[in-house]
Design a protein around this motif. Structure first.
Motif, short mmCIF file in Angstrom:
data_model
loop_
_atom_site.label_atom_id
_atom_site.label_comp_id
_atom_site.label_asym_id
_atom_site.label_seq_id
_atom_site.Cartn_x
_atom_site.Cartn_y
_atom_site.Cartn_z
N THR A 157 0.84 -1.20 0.00
CA THR A 157 0.00 0.00 0.00
C THR A 157 0.88 1.25 0.00
N PHE A 158 0.51 2.21 -0.84
CA PHE A 158 1.29 3.44 -0.96
C PHE A 158 0.35 4.64 -0.80
N ARG A 159 0.86 5.66 -0.12
CA ARG A 159 0.09 6.89 0.07
C ARG A 159 0.97 8.09 -0.25
N ASP A 160 0.33 9.14 -0.79
CA ASP A 160 1.08 10.33 -1.14
C ASP A 160 1.19 11.27 0.05
N ARG A 161 1.68 12.47 -0.18
CA ARG A 161 1.89 13.44 0.90
C ARG A 161 0.60 13.78 1.63
N ARG A 162 -0.52 13.73 0.91
CA ARG A 162 -1.83 14.05 1.51
C ARG A 162 -2.54 12.81 2.04
N THR A 163 -1.80 11.72 2.16
CA THR A 163 -2.28 10.42 2.67
C THR A 163 -3.30 9.77 1.74
N SER A 211 5.83 10.93 1.91
CA SER A 211 5.06 11.31 3.09
C SER A 211 5.96 12.08 4.05
N LEU A 212 5.42 13.12 4.66
CA LEU A 212 6.18 13.88 5.66
C LEU A 212 6.33 13.11 6.97
N ARG A 213 5.52 12.08 7.14
CA ARG A 213 5.42 11.42 8.45
C ARG A 213 6.27 10.17 8.58
N LYS A 214 6.73 9.61 7.46
CA LYS A 214 7.42 8.33 7.57
C LYS A 214 8.31 8.10 6.36
N THR A 215 9.24 7.14 6.53
CA THR A 215 10.01 6.59 5.42
C THR A 215 9.52 5.17 5.18
N GLN A 216 9.09 4.91 3.97
CA GLN A 216 8.66 3.57 3.57
C GLN A 216 9.83 2.93 2.83
N THR A 243 8.97 19.86 5.52
CA THR A 243 9.79 19.08 4.59
C THR A 243 10.53 18.01 5.39
N SER A 244 10.75 16.85 4.76
CA SER A 244 11.41 15.74 5.46
C SER A 244 12.08 14.83 4.44
N ASN A 245 13.00 13.98 4.93
CA ASN A 245 13.68 13.04 4.05
C ASN A 245 14.50 12.07 4.88
N SER A 246 15.18 11.14 4.19
CA SER A 246 16.01 10.16 4.89
C SER A 246 17.20 9.80 4.02
N PHE A 247 18.16 9.09 4.64
CA PHE A 247 19.31 8.57 3.90
C PHE A 247 19.74 7.27 4.57
N TYR A 248 19.92 6.22 3.77
CA TYR A 248 20.37 4.93 4.29
C TYR A 248 21.88 4.83 4.16
N HIS A 249 22.54 4.37 5.24
CA HIS A 249 23.99 4.18 5.17
C HIS A 249 24.41 3.13 6.19
N GLU A 250 24.92 2.00 5.70
CA GLU A 250 25.52 0.95 6.52
C GLU A 250 24.66 0.57 7.72
N ASN A 251 23.47 0.07 7.42
CA ASN A 251 22.55 -0.43 8.45
C ASN A 251 22.07 0.64 9.44
N LYS A 252 22.08 1.87 8.99
CA LYS A 252 21.49 2.96 9.75
C LYS A 252 20.59 3.77 8.80
#
Length: 444
Positions: A157-163, A211-216, A243-252
């Protein structure tokens, strides 16, 4: 300078170059594709020329050089793409006998589109997205064979910024995938992407931050085609994130979310989801984990300091946020910030500079200027995730880009990262030679 190989690319605008390392033997290869010829240069790990093979462009005239792989016998295969023919020509080059063997691979572009391609562990990977099916296809080219991997996302299941619920394809159409370069510094304008792909041995990690609320996050096993979904919830602030975001690096997983009043920055363990480090910075605070000024940069001009955290957060909250994590032998380097574009109407001394070219241009004297700008700061950590006051020494990539900017004779630059240093390979239009130069992290 490591080496110079004399070659005259008379039609350099229609030439291509590529640097490559055989990760098993650590031989370094240079591929120089002129319109009518291909030169293959083979160097050992100390960058001494061991062998070369100059051949024609038979079968691959007017085709672009996508990438390479290496067979178990150490010989290279090059991948030549033709969008018109919707095909890739694979040619294996045998340096011992100065012969080659060609195969044709038909790319299914009627029902799919290419997302990206890359090399990993001497293999060549091609990733495509279906136009109708909620799926990706990965083709793995190894020892002259192509293995197809169908990656089905229809059950998620996928949701956009407005859920609002969306399909997998709708999410990717709105937020195109940006491939992160493994083991290299990824610049801010790339990491602000909301859909990022991380390439690991026999594995892909796809993160979605629309989504601003989570990283899928999707952990994709290319051996058994198993796709595992993980969700990392963003830490809540006193106000909703802009605004929000994430970055994956070496199991973190590194997560950031921002509003004009605060910045929240978390480092989470990938397997458990537990918070390893967490920081909340208000607009009246001084950011403690910082090794540079708060900077704002317009286009490629010199960055200027933003004196107050409040000013930084105000600017950052209006941009696409992102963060980049890079590790060298000594430290972990984090760049946190955002980038975006702004269109402004400008008036120049009552004179419309477009009049001579555009005729009846609307609003005489005004024109729109589309400007890219970014705000950011840099942070240096130990590999144990302890903040350090070490100065941010220039990375090899920084020095390479500065070198390219200041040398107009450079044409067709390629960057190859090895264990201890990086190689800049390029065609020198003045010397009529292919040059390779060595760059290292830190001050010389």
């Amino acid at each position: 300078m490591l080496t110079s190989y004399p070659i005259d690319l008379k039609n350099k605008m229609h030439s291509e170059t590529l640097n490559a390392e055989n990760t098993v033997t650590h031989d370094v290869f240079v591929f120089i594709a002129a319109p009518d010829s291909l030169s293959i240069l083979k160097y050992n790990s100390a960058i001494f020329l061991k062998d070369k093979f100059v051949t024609s462009r038979q079968f691959v005239e007017n085709k672009s050089l996508l990438g390479y792989s290496f067979s178990e016998d150490g010989n290279p295969t090059l991948y030549w793409f033709s969008e018109q023919e919707k095909s890739i020509i694979l040619i294996k080059y045998y340096l011992e006998t100065k012969t080659s063997r060609a195969l044709k691979f038909q790319v299914p572009l009627d029902e799919q589109s290419i997302i990206t391609y890359y090399q990993k562990d001497n293999n060549f990977y091609l990733l495509l997205k279906y136009k109708e099916k909620q799926a990706l296809t990965a083709f793995v080219f190894k020892n002259g064979m192509a293995e197809e991997k169908f990656l089905d996302f229809s059950s998620f299941t996928f949701r956009d910024r407005r859920t609002q619920q969306k399909t997998f394809n709708q999410i990717l159409n709105e937020n195109p995938i940006e491939k992160m370069d493994s083991g290299e510094y990824n610049p801010l304008f790339n990491v602000v992407a909301k859909s990022k792909l991380y390439t690991l041995p026999n594995r892909l990690i796809l993160t979605l931050d629309q989504s601003l609320r989570k990283t899928q996050l999707f952990d994709i096993n290319l051996d058994n085609l198993e796709i595992k979904e993980k969700t990392f919830i963003q830490t809540l602030g006193h106000k909703n994130a802009r605004t929000s975001n994430s970055f994956y690096h070496e199991n973190k997983l590194y997560q950031v979310n921002v509003n004009p009043d605060e910045l929240l920055f978390d480092i989470k363990d990938y397997n458990s989801g537990e918070i390893v480090k967490s920081f909340t910075v208000s607009k009246n605070d001084t950011i403690r984990f910082i090794n540079s000024p708060l900077l704002m940069q317009v286009e490629n001009r010199k960055p200027k300091d933003l004196k107050k955290t409040s000013k930084f957060l105000k600017e950052l909250s209006s941009l696409d946020a992102g963060l980049s994590v890079f590790k060298n032998k000594k430290n972990l380097f984090i760049t946190l910030g955002g980038s975006g574009r702004e269109s402004k109407a400008l008036f120049i001394n009552g004179y419309n500079m477009f009049d001579d070219f555009m005729g009846d241009f609307p609003s005489a004297g005004y024109y729109n200027l589309d400007t890219s700008y970014s705000v950011f700061f840099e942070s240096v950590w130990t590999k144990k995730l302890e903040f350090t006051q070490d100065s941010h020494e220039p990375l090899a990539a920084d020095k390479i880009y500065n070198f390219i900017d200041s040398h107009k004779e450079i044409f067709l630059p390629n960057i190859l990262k090895l264990n201890d240093y990086s190689i800049l390979g390029y065609y020198d239009i003045n010397a009529k030679a292919y040059i390779m130069r060595k760059f290292t992290d830190g001050f010389n």
